[in-house]
Design an enzyme around this catalytic site. Structure first.
Site, PDB file in Angstrom:
ATOM      1  N   GLY A 174       3.983  -0.632  -9.709  1.00 41.56           N
ATOM      2  CA  GLY A 174       3.621  -2.038  -9.877  1.00 41.56           C
ATOM      3  C   GLY A 174       2.142  -2.311  -9.653  1.00 41.56           C
ATOM      4  CB  SER A 175      -0.654  -1.988 -10.831  1.00 40.99           C
ATOM      5  OG  SER A 175      -0.069  -1.405 -11.980  1.00 40.99           O
TER       6      SER A 175
END
Length: 218
Positions: free
Chosen positions: A184-185
């Protein structure tokens, strides 16, 4: 399914871990081992899915600003960019969940004029302060329309590895890969104030394909 080159280390570790847990489950739990193995098999499959490299028909672009990643537009606002541009700009932020393709692409075509890695915190990627406080990279391109466009890869709470394979002086081609972020980013794109913003908050983007903004030659 083609896998990204960044998958090698993660898949090796995941494979060893899965094999060890599966063997121990069968040995100690006997018939109940499937209660452990089946959920782990799903997670193991998701690791492969995360590193997939989809085929994309990338076009040539001059004025278009292309979505740099797959994800969801979570922010469009005017901000002051104080690392390089030193001026007010429009920030477009796209959040990537662990299920999105995490290949990072150039949003515009031109020449790379700046790159820098910043160590930092690991706030959740949708947090507004993650753009300036999280581990991140900054890249700037002098576009074919003579604008300076800056963009950042931002590590999230889970993401702990950012890769960016470009150097100052390199040619940038909109939609083509320059990096990768594990799990996740977020990516932020900083555009001139007179840019025509085409996307809106909540839009789902396909990296390398969708047009999120347009700049005219100056």
């Amino acid at each position: 399914m083609k896998l990204h080159k960044e998958s090698k280390g993660t898949i090796i570790v995941a494979s060893i871990a899965f094999a060890v847990v599966a063997v121990l489950s069968i040995y100690f739990l006997k018939n109940l081992s499937l209660l452990i193995i089946i959920p782990l098999l799903v997670i193991y499959g998701l690791v492969f899915w995360f590193f997939r490299v989809p085929k994309r028909n990338i076009q040539d672009h001059t004025e278009n600003v292309i979505a740099p990643v797959d994800g969801k537009v979570v922010m469009i606002k005017e901000v002051f960019e104080n690392e390089l541009l030193q001026t007010k700009v429009i920030q477009v932020s796209i959040f990537m969940s662990p299920l999105n393709v995490h290949i990072c692409r150039f949003p515009v075509s031109g020449q790379v004029i700046y790159k820098k890695y910043h160590p930092g915190k690991y706030l959740v990627a949708w947090h507004e302060k993650s753009s300036t406080e999280n581990e991140r990279t900054t890249v700037a391109v002098e576009s074919l329309t003579n604008h300076k466009v800056l963009f950042r890869q931002i590590a999230g709470y889970v993401a702990r590895r950012i890769v960016f394979n470009c150097n100052e002086g390199d040619a940038a081609k909109a939609g083509h890969e320059f990096g990768f972020i594990k799990f996740g980013s977020r990516m932020d794109v900083f555009l001139p104030l007179d840019t025509e913003i085409i996307c809106k908050i909540g839009d789902k983007t396909k990296g390398g394909i969708d047009v999120i903004a347009r700049m005219t030659d100056q």
